[in-house]
Design an enzyme around this catalytic site. Structure first.
Site, short mmCIF file in Angstrom:
data_model
loop_
_atom_site.label_atom_id
_atom_site.label_comp_id
_atom_site.label_asym_id
_atom_site.label_seq_id
_atom_site.Cartn_x
_atom_site.Cartn_y
_atom_site.Cartn_z
N ASP A 91 -12.87 -8.10 4.31
CA ASP A 91 -13.92 -8.09 3.66
C ASP A 91 -14.77 -9.48 3.50
OD1 ASP A 91 -13.85 -5.33 3.04
OD2 ASP A 91 -14.58 -5.58 0.76
N ASP A 129 -3.88 -17.86 0.41
CA ASP A 129 -5.01 -18.49 -0.61
C ASP A 129 -5.75 -19.36 0.49
OD1 ASP A 129 -2.78 -20.15 -0.12
OD2 ASP A 129 -2.58 -20.49 -2.36
N ASP A 155 -6.55 -6.48 3.73
CA ASP A 155 -7.87 -5.70 3.39
C ASP A 155 -8.80 -6.68 2.66
OD1 ASP A 155 -9.14 -3.44 1.74
OD2 ASP A 155 -8.21 -4.32 0.26
N TYR A 194 0.99 -1.29 0.09
CA TYR A 194 0.07 -0.08 0.17
C TYR A 194 0.83 1.45 0.04
CZ TYR A 194 -4.84 -1.54 0.66
OH TYR A 194 -6.06 -2.11 0.40
N LYS A 248 2.29 -15.52 2.73
CA LYS A 248 2.50 -16.15 1.29
C LYS A 248 4.08 -16.48 1.22
CE LYS A 248 0.89 -17.54 -2.76
NZ LYS A 248 -0.21 -18.73 -2.83
C1 IPM Z 1 -10.61 -0.37 3.73
C2 IPM Z 1 -10.60 0.29 2.22
C3 IPM Z 1 -9.54 1.15 2.04
C4 IPM Z 1 -8.29 0.10 1.99
C5 IPM Z 1 -9.60 1.87 0.77
C6 IPM Z 1 -10.90 2.74 0.85
C7 IPM Z 1 -8.34 2.55 0.58
O1 IPM Z 1 -10.81 -0.85 1.32
O2 IPM Z 1 -10.65 0.25 4.44
O3 IPM Z 1 -10.56 -1.66 3.77
O4 IPM Z 1 -7.94 -0.54 0.87
O5 IPM Z 1 -7.71 0.05 2.99
MG MG Z 2 -11.21 -2.72 2.11
#
Ligand code: IPM
Ligand code: MG
Length: 354
Positions: A249, A221, A245, A135, A189
């Site tokens: 999710d 993975d 990240d 990042y 990884k």
């Molecule tokens: C998160 C989001 C952010 C990230 C984006 C919006 C920059 O996806 O907070 O998970 O990738 O960290």
């Molecule tokens: Mg995110």
């Protein structure tokens, strides 16, 4: 006790209003000041993280954030994208430890797309490193280069971690595990990436400081697969910025309702930025239907981690559980037989339960 409030874009302002009402109702004597972050800041000042906001954020003990982003700014140059504001504040405040719980509330067991027996009682904490990795790695860019005898565009990013960056996030994970079921799974990884070989080595070394916590390692993975196959095998998962990240999710949707999940991003002294795990949901912005509970629960995390007020945090969490038990649901968690409410009515119900 100063709180910098950043409503942001999309549904951010609507859900923030409810969270601030909850905070005010607790009457804990906080000083709150609002500022701009994200697309709204770009529109007003040309920068996603303007200087006035930086000043407030640096002076505050905690930052409460709604959400940033939206299609309106999609074609902006990278420096003027709302996400840059978020990355900028994380980096500037040194918020390296991102805590993302994925909890399935029993009342919402049917909200998950997975079988109830796979997710019932789910309670995972993802600890994501937030200020390093690909990042922020340099060099990065898109350049025209001479490659294979032809001029072509070349895109590149750099993944890197220092051992001290890895050690400090592993310590956060181990400390968190001590307050839970004493299990940490470190995700990497290492079969392909040297950077994450170092991650695994340092994780193992740090584990020696915590003999009372069980440490396992998993390739990313496989971790993605195991999260869907048998998520309850995990307690605390710790990983780098990029993998975290993605996995966070995935983990959030095991609960069926990203609209319920708060998050905390902490520095070394428990100063923190607190925000819902979900995004700015531009499709429903301004309609008064967004779920404010993740933001309200983020206030609870703020009280717990930055202000060490466990009692007030539990009060908010209990109020949210009570409201769910009453059958109140915003659209994202609605199911037949329940009572559908909008953002304000949900906020009202939490206030009443408080
Ligand atoms: C998160 C989001 C952010 C990230 C984006 C919006 C920059 O996806 O907070 O998970 O990738 O960290
Ligand atoms: Mg995110």
């Amino acid at each position: 006790m100063k709180i910098c409030v950043l409503p942001g874009d999309g549904i951010g302002p609507e859900i923030m209003v409810e969270a601030v009402r909850v905070l005010k109702a607790l009457d804990l004597g906080f000083e709150m000041e609002e500022a701009l972050l994200g697309g709204c800041a770009v529109d007003a000042t040309g920068s996603p993280y303007p200087e006035a906001t930086q000043k407030l954020a640096l002076a505050a003990d905690a930052v409460l954030l709604g959400a940033v982003g939206g299609p309106k700014w999609d074609s902006n140059p990278r420096e003027q994208r709302p996400e840059r504001g978020l990355l900028g504040i994380r980096k500037q405040l040194g918020l390296f430890a991102n805590l993302r719980p994925a909890i399935l509330y029993p009342e919402l067991a049917n909200a998950s797309t997975l079988k109830p027996e796979v997710v019932a009682g789910l309670d995972i904490l993802i600890v994501r490193e937030l200020t390093g990795d690909i990042y922020f790695g340099q060099p990065r860019g898109i350049e025209v280069r001479d490659i294979d005898g032809q001029k072509q565009r070349f895109g590149f990013n750099t993944m890197h971690y220092t051992e001290s960056e890895i050690r400090r996030i592993l310590r956060v994970a181990f400390e968190a595990a001590r307050k839970r079921s004493r299990k940490v799974c470190s995700v990497d990884k290492m079969n392909v990436l040297e950077c994450t070989q170092l991650w695994r080595d340092v994780a193992t070394e740090t584990g020696l400081e915590y003999p009372d916590v069980e440490l396992t390692h998993m390739l990313v993975d496989n971790a993605a697969m195991q999260l869907v196959k048998n998520p309850k095998q995990f307690d605390v998962m710790v990983t780098g910025n990029m993998f975290g990240d993605i996995l966070s999710d995935e983990a959030s949707m095991l609960t069926g309702s990203i609209g319920m999940l708060p998050s905390a991003s902490l520095d070394a002294n428990n100063k923190g930025l607190y925000e819902p795990s979900h995004g700015s949901a531009p499709d429903i912005a301004g309609k008064g239907v967004a779920n404010p509970l993740a933001t309200i629960l983020s206030v609870a995390m703020m009280l717990r981690y930055t202000f060490a007020n466990e009692a007030a945090a539990v009060r908010i969490e209990s109020a949210v559980k009570k409201v769910l038990a009453q059958g109140l649901r915003t659209g994202d968690i609605f199911e037949p037989g329940m009572k559908k409410v909008g953002t304000r009515a949900m906020g009202d119900a939490v206030l009443a339960a408080l």
